[in-house]
Design a protein around this motif. Structure first.
Motif, PDB file in Angstrom:
ATOM      1  N   TYR A 101       9.548   0.487   4.814  1.00 50.54           N
ATOM      2  CA  TYR A 101       9.081   1.398   5.858  1.00 50.54           C
ATOM      3  C   TYR A 101       8.245   2.559   5.308  1.00 50.54           C
ATOM      4  O   TYR A 101       7.971   3.518   6.020  1.00 50.54           O
ATOM      5  CB  TYR A 101      10.282   1.913   6.656  1.00 50.54           C
ATOM      6  CG  TYR A 101      10.988   0.798   7.396  1.00 50.54           C
ATOM      7  CD1 TYR A 101      10.445   0.250   8.555  1.00 50.54           C
ATOM      8  CD2 TYR A 101      12.172   0.249   6.899  1.00 50.54           C
ATOM      9  CE1 TYR A 101      11.079  -0.805   9.224  1.00 50.54           C
ATOM     10  CE2 TYR A 101      12.814  -0.796   7.559  1.00 50.54           C
ATOM     11  CZ  TYR A 101      12.261  -1.322   8.719  1.00 50.54           C
ATOM     12  OH  TYR A 101      12.881  -2.371   9.367  1.00 50.54           O
ATOM     13  N   HIS A 102       7.853   2.445   4.036  1.00 56.21           N
ATOM     14  CA  HIS A 102       6.967   3.435   3.402  1.00 56.21           C
ATOM     15  C   HIS A 102       7.502   4.858   3.564  1.00 56.21           C
ATOM     16  O   HIS A 102       6.756   5.788   3.890  1.00 56.21           O
ATOM     17  CB  HIS A 102       5.551   3.325   3.968  1.00 56.21           C
ATOM     18  CG  HIS A 102       4.982   1.935   3.893  1.00 56.21           C
ATOM     19  ND1 HIS A 102       4.626   1.341   2.715  1.00 56.21           N
ATOM     20  CD2 HIS A 102       4.759   1.000   4.867  1.00 56.21           C
ATOM     21  CE1 HIS A 102       4.171   0.106   2.946  1.00 56.21           C
ATOM     22  NE2 HIS A 102       4.255  -0.125   4.243  1.00 56.21           N
ATOM     23  N   ALA A 103       8.798   5.003   3.328  1.00 55.79           N
ATOM     24  CA  ALA A 103       9.419   6.322   3.412  1.00 55.79           C
ATOM     25  C   ALA A 103       8.976   7.190   2.242  1.00 55.79           C
ATOM     26  O   ALA A 103       8.555   6.696   1.195  1.00 55.79           O
ATOM     27  CB  ALA A 103      10.937   6.186   3.422  1.00 55.79           C
ATOM     28  N   PHE A 104       9.102   8.486   2.420  1.00 51.68           N
ATOM     29  CA  PHE A 104       8.756   9.425   1.352  1.00 51.68           C
ATOM     30  C   PHE A 104       9.738   9.285   0.190  1.00 51.68           C
ATOM     31  O   PHE A 104       9.368   9.405  -0.979  1.00 51.68           O
ATOM     32  CB  PHE A 104       8.778  10.853   1.900  1.00 51.68           C
ATOM     33  CG  PHE A 104       8.350  11.893   0.900  1.00 51.68           C
ATOM     34  CD1 PHE A 104       7.011  12.204   0.737  1.00 51.68           C
ATOM     35  CD2 PHE A 104       9.289  12.548   0.117  1.00 51.68           C
ATOM     36  CE1 PHE A 104       6.613  13.159  -0.194  1.00 51.68           C
ATOM     37  CE2 PHE A 104       8.900  13.516  -0.810  1.00 51.68           C
ATOM     38  CZ  PHE A 104       7.557  13.811  -0.966  1.00 51.68           C
ATOM     39  N   GLY A 105      10.997   9.037   0.520  1.00 48.67           N
ATOM     40  CA  GLY A 105      12.048   8.887  -0.497  1.00 48.67           C
ATOM     41  C   GLY A 105      13.378   8.676   0.184  1.00 48.67           C
ATOM     42  O   GLY A 105      13.431   8.384   1.389  1.00 48.67           O
ATOM     43  N   GLY A 106      14.446   8.823  -0.572  1.00 44.68           N
ATOM     44  CA  GLY A 106      15.760   8.592   0.002  1.00 44.68           C
ATOM     45  C   GLY A 106      16.857   9.312  -0.752  1.00 44.68           C
ATOM     46  O   GLY A 106      16.734   9.576  -1.955  1.00 44.68           O
TER      47      GLY A 106
END
Length: 542
Positions: A101-106
């Motif tokens: 989902y091309h998130a910034f990070g986690g």
């Protein structure tokens, strides 16, 4: 309403190889978790309006910290958070969600294979946009910030319902509660030959997986029982529990002995596997054969083209320095790159992002590939089932055939846990002082060819990581390695790694500890382990 809360620094928030790990009561101190989460956000740039992934392994205190992290993410300007239902996301599944989902990070809440419960272990780590653990430049920045933090931001709102899949508003930020299993299971189905594995199982091949009352239970049930047709009950201890059912969720021959004994019994299953607290480690056992993690990496690499997702071959292999050199021989035969890194999965991320390696592994029951940027326990188990289905051989036959072709690396790790930290550091300091004088000397009848403290020069970002483990190499290819582990929460863990290469197939049936006895004695002679640790034998031998 967004609050800015005054706080004071804690001096002990230095992240280790896998984030910050402490006992639950430590994290329950006033503002302890809040300080560290704010330090993460303060060390990042450009996340305004971006997506953050949050999940954990379900251990005690997981839900409480997730609610805090959600409110702090909203207060700090994230636009959206994706969180696993019930607060659950295995570590490899979290990596996949970040990437997909091309998130910034986690933010991953886990203490991996460490015990859980009100007085046991908890952890927080940050993963970057490639899905992998934050590199040292970020973890160093986080630590620096923890030492002078004076406030944190948090939204003063009610808790989110974590048990209902759907989208919710939290102080203007979208919270999407997702099914933690489906995305990951779908990915596995693209990598492996599910019809072939399904046929293997329907033909009477009995498979059991012990999820150790930890996070992989729902994943294993969905994949093994629902998609691959294994009988109900093939996944044992499948319900994740906050205290892991009082199990020690570390998949090795000590803590998964019941599974091992079952597979080795005359009427037991043909194949057994176990995974750890957060789902990134694995143990594989076939009838009559335990597969060491080092051998597992080498054999997965050698048989990679059995799986559809790797049919084109692999670009290269990476292993941590303490992991045996079994994979090196596979890389040499395949004519591909071989990379030796420090312990810690973050070191593999640069190599995978650059296309240098496809599969990688550590001796501490972790194996993975470039499908995510974490080690992946169920992935390794499915790879083995795919290999068995493709080769139509038992695990034992596959292992012995590999040894006959490549030679056998006898290998063992001895863990001395809960060692007084000062004593452990004194042992390492004394050993470092000897390194320059060891080459050419004889220890317990073995001639030292080289000795050093391993340093890694990253070929991608050119960073240098020093003091990554003391290596003593002997003539003939044997070696012993000493390293202090960064994964525990009390005292220090001294790890001794012992390895001997044996090319002669007629000598491949020796019991491992017997084959390594002279090296084990040499390690005691040179490092005085008993004197420094106060222990006559290791806590765990794997």
């Amino acid at each position: 309403m967004i609050l800015t809360v005054s706080t004071k620094p804690y001096a002990d928030q230095k992240p280790g190889t896998s984030g910050l790990r402490k006992k639950v009561p430590v994290f329950q101190q006033e503002n302890y978790a809040e300080n560290f989460i704010q330090a993460i956000f303060d060390s990042l740039e450009g996340f305004e309006g971006q997506t953050l992934v949050i999940g954990g392994d379900g251990r005690y205190y997981n839900r409480e910290v997730i609610q805090v992290a959600l409110k702090m993410a909203a207060a700090n300007g994230f636009g959206k958070v994706m969180v696993g239902k019930g607060g659950i996301l295995s570590t490899p599944a979290a990596s996949h969600v970040i990437r997909k989902y091309h998130a910034f990070g986690g933010i991953v809440l886990s203490a991996s294979h460490n015990p859980g419960g009100p007085t046991e272990d908890f952890g927080i780590k940050y993963n970057i946009g490639n899905g992998g653990p934050a590199p040292e430049k970020i973890t160093d920045a986080i630590f620096d910030r923890t030492r002078n933090i004076d406030s944190y931001k948090i939204a003063d709102v009610a808790d989110i319902d974590l048990d209902t899949v759907g989208s919710f508003d939290l102080a203007g930020m979208t919270v999407e509660v997702i099914d933690p299993v489906t995305d990951y299971a779908d990915l596995m189905e693209t990598l492996f030959d599910f019809p072939a594995i399904r046929s293997l199982i329907s033909g009477g091949f009995r498979v059991v997986i012990d999820s150790m009352s930890a996070v992989t239970g729902p994943y294993a049930v969905e994949i093994l029982e629902k998609r691959l047709g294994a009988p109900a009950g093939s996944v044992r201890n499948e319900v994740p529990l906050p205290d892991f059912g009082h199990h020690h969720p570390d998949p090795n021959l000590v803590h998964a002995k019941e599974l091992y004994d079952d597979v080795m019994s005359a009427d037991g299953p043909d194949f057994g596997a176990a995974s750890d607290g957060d789902g990134d480690r694995n143990m594989v056992v076939g009838k009559g054969m335990f597969v060491t993690p080092s051998d597992s990496l080498a054999m997965i690499a050698a048989n990679a083209t059995c799986a559809p997702g790797y049919r084109q071959g692999i670009a290269g292999i990476a292993r941590s320095m303490p992991t045996s050199a079994a994979a090196d021989r596979v890389a040499e035969k395949l004519g591909i790159g071989m990379y030796e890194t420090p312990t810690g999965w973050k070191f593999f991320g640069n190599l995978m992002d650059a296309g240098k390696v496809t599969v990688c592994g550590e001796e501490s029951f972790g194996t993975g590939s470039d499908h995510v940027r974490e080690k992946d326990g169920l992935w390794a188990v499915l790879f083995w089932l795919n290999i068995v289905a493709a080769r139509k051989q038992s695990v034992k036959e596959i292992v012995e055939a590999h040894w006959a072709e490549y030679g056998r690396n006898y290998y063992s790790r001895h863990d001395y846990e809960g060692v007084d930290t000062d004593n452990a550091n004194a042992l390492v300091t004394a050993l470092r002082a000897k390194l320059g004088s060891l080459p050419g000397t004889t220890i317990n009848g073995l001639v030292v060819s080289a000795a050093d403290d391993f340093a890694y020069h990253d070929p991608i970002d050119h960073s240098v990581s020093k003091n990554q483990g003391i290596r003593i190499l002997f003539e003939g290819g044997s070696r012993i390695v000493f390293r202090l582990s960064g994964t525990g929460t009390s005292g220090a863990t001294l790890r001794l790694y012992v390895e001997r290469y044996e090319p002669d197939a007629s000598r491949h049936g020796i019991e491992t500890q017997a084959a390594l006895a002279d090296l084990i004695a040499a390690a005691e002679e040179v490092a005085e382990i008993k004197r420094y640790t106060g222990m006559n034998e290791p806590t765990v031998i794997t």
